[in-house]
Design a protein around this motif. Sequence first.
Motif, PDB file in Angstrom:
ATOM      1  N   GLY A 121      45.522 -26.729  17.798  1.00  0.00           N
ATOM      2  CA  GLY A 121      45.647 -28.159  17.610  1.00  0.00           C
ATOM      3  C   GLY A 121      45.947 -28.520  16.178  1.00  0.00           C
ATOM      4  N   LEU A 122      45.878 -29.814  15.900  1.00  0.00           N
ATOM      5  CA  LEU A 122      46.122 -30.350  14.560  1.00  0.00           C
ATOM      6  C   LEU A 122      44.787 -30.766  13.949  1.00  0.00           C
ATOM      7  N   VAL A 123      44.462 -30.195  12.800  1.00  0.00           N
ATOM      8  CA  VAL A 123      43.218 -30.523  12.117  1.00  0.00           C
ATOM      9  C   VAL A 123      43.504 -30.748  10.634  1.00  0.00           C
ATOM     10  N   GLN A 124      42.506 -31.233   9.935  1.00  0.00           N
ATOM     11  CA  GLN A 124      42.628 -31.432   8.495  1.00  0.00           C
ATOM     12  C   GLN A 124      42.022 -30.244   7.743  1.00  0.00           C
ATOM     13  N   ALA A 125      42.449 -30.084   6.515  1.00  0.00           N
ATOM     14  CA  ALA A 125      41.906 -29.019   5.678  1.00  0.00           C
ATOM     15  C   ALA A 125      40.384 -29.145   5.595  1.00  0.00           C
ATOM     16  N   GLY A 126      39.710 -28.016   5.747  1.00  0.00           N
ATOM     17  CA  GLY A 126      38.258 -28.006   5.724  1.00  0.00           C
ATOM     18  C   GLY A 126      37.622 -28.069   7.100  1.00  0.00           C
ATOM     19  N   ASP A 127      38.404 -28.430   8.100  1.00  0.00           N
ATOM     20  CA  ASP A 127      37.888 -28.526   9.470  1.00  0.00           C
ATOM     21  C   ASP A 127      37.740 -27.151  10.096  1.00  0.00           C
ATOM     22  N   SER A 128      37.162 -27.143  11.294  1.00  0.00           N
ATOM     23  CA  SER A 128      36.993 -25.918  12.069  1.00  0.00           C
ATOM     24  C   SER A 128      37.732 -26.028  13.394  1.00  0.00           C
ATOM     25  N   LEU A 170      38.065 -16.749  18.540  1.00  0.00           N
ATOM     26  CA  LEU A 170      38.271 -16.753  17.098  1.00  0.00           C
ATOM     27  C   LEU A 170      37.752 -18.081  16.555  1.00  0.00           C
ATOM     28  N   GLN A 171      36.636 -18.023  15.858  1.00  0.00           N
ATOM     29  CA  GLN A 171      36.081 -19.207  15.207  1.00  0.00           C
ATOM     30  C   GLN A 171      36.689 -19.306  13.820  1.00  0.00           C
ATOM     31  N   MET A 172      37.355 -20.414  13.550  1.00  0.00           N
ATOM     32  CA  MET A 172      38.037 -20.608  12.281  1.00  0.00           C
ATOM     33  C   MET A 172      37.377 -21.766  11.537  1.00  0.00           C
ATOM     34  N   ASN A 173      36.791 -21.468  10.407  1.00  0.00           N
ATOM     35  CA  ASN A 173      36.123 -22.468   9.574  1.00  0.00           C
ATOM     36  C   ASN A 173      36.868 -22.636   8.251  1.00  0.00           C
ATOM     37  N   SER A 174      36.603 -23.737   7.587  1.00  0.00           N
ATOM     38  CA  SER A 174      37.198 -24.013   6.268  1.00  0.00           C
ATOM     39  C   SER A 174      38.701 -23.795   6.292  1.00  0.00           C
ATOM     40  N   LYS A 203      42.658 -24.021   5.973  1.00  0.00           N
ATOM     41  CA  LYS A 203      43.535 -24.399   4.867  1.00  0.00           C
ATOM     42  C   LYS A 203      44.939 -24.633   5.410  1.00  0.00           C
ATOM     43  N   PRO A 204      45.757 -25.407   4.709  1.00  0.00           N
ATOM     44  CA  PRO A 204      47.134 -25.623   5.159  1.00  0.00           C
ATOM     45  C   PRO A 204      47.891 -24.313   5.361  1.00  0.00           C
ATOM     46  N   GLU A 205      47.591 -23.298   4.573  1.00  0.00           N
ATOM     47  CA  GLU A 205      48.282 -22.016   4.724  1.00  0.00           C
ATOM     48  C   GLU A 205      47.860 -21.252   5.970  1.00  0.00           C
ATOM     49  N   ASP A 206      46.869 -21.749   6.698  1.00  0.00           N
ATOM     50  CA  ASP A 206      46.506 -21.160   7.985  1.00  0.00           C
ATOM     51  C   ASP A 206      47.403 -21.667   9.106  1.00  0.00           C
ATOM     52  N   VAL A 211      47.290 -27.244  10.117  1.00  0.00           N
ATOM     53  CA  VAL A 211      46.259 -27.748   9.222  1.00  0.00           C
ATOM     54  C   VAL A 211      46.926 -28.638   8.181  1.00  0.00           C
ATOM     55  N   SER A 212      46.559 -29.902   8.181  1.00  0.00           N
ATOM     56  CA  SER A 212      47.147 -30.837   7.230  1.00  0.00           C
ATOM     57  C   SER A 212      46.288 -30.918   5.971  1.00  0.00           C
ATOM     58  N   SER A 213      46.953 -31.201   4.857  1.00  0.00           N
ATOM     59  CA  SER A 213      46.230 -31.262   3.573  1.00  0.00           C
ATOM     60  C   SER A 213      45.687 -32.650   3.305  1.00  0.00           C
TER      61      SER A 213
END
Length: 123
Positions: free
Chosen positions: A9-16, A80-84, A86-89, A121-123
């Motif tokens: 999905g679409l999330v913001q930087a820092g999200d999980s 796969l749990q993805m925390n923190s 970043k846009p480069e993810d 991941v948006s900044s």
Amino acid sequence: VRLVESGGGLVQAGDSLKLSCAASGRASRDYVMAWFRQAPGKARDIVAAITWNAGNTYYSDSVKGRFTISKDNAKNTLLLQMNSLKPEDTAIYYCAARWRPYIAADARLYDLWGQGTQVTVSS
């Protein structure tokens, strides 16, 4: 055996975000399940991997400490749990299976792939 990813999905930087990969079957011997990702114009790189029975894990340096790979044996599902984040993810994330008991980072050594799920991941 089929692999079906979900959870992108679409999330913001820092999200999980948590990705799932449901496998329709199971190999009789130990094998490796992995997450790869591919950004536009880039190679498909390994993110994390786990040996299904032994539980050995591998993480790329770029996600170590932020992502956690795990499995639900009862549901035959890779997670796969993805925390923190970043846009480069940002990439398409693929689930893959390797019918050998040893983790490999080379995508060419994996035997079965899912269709992929987009993570942005948006900044």
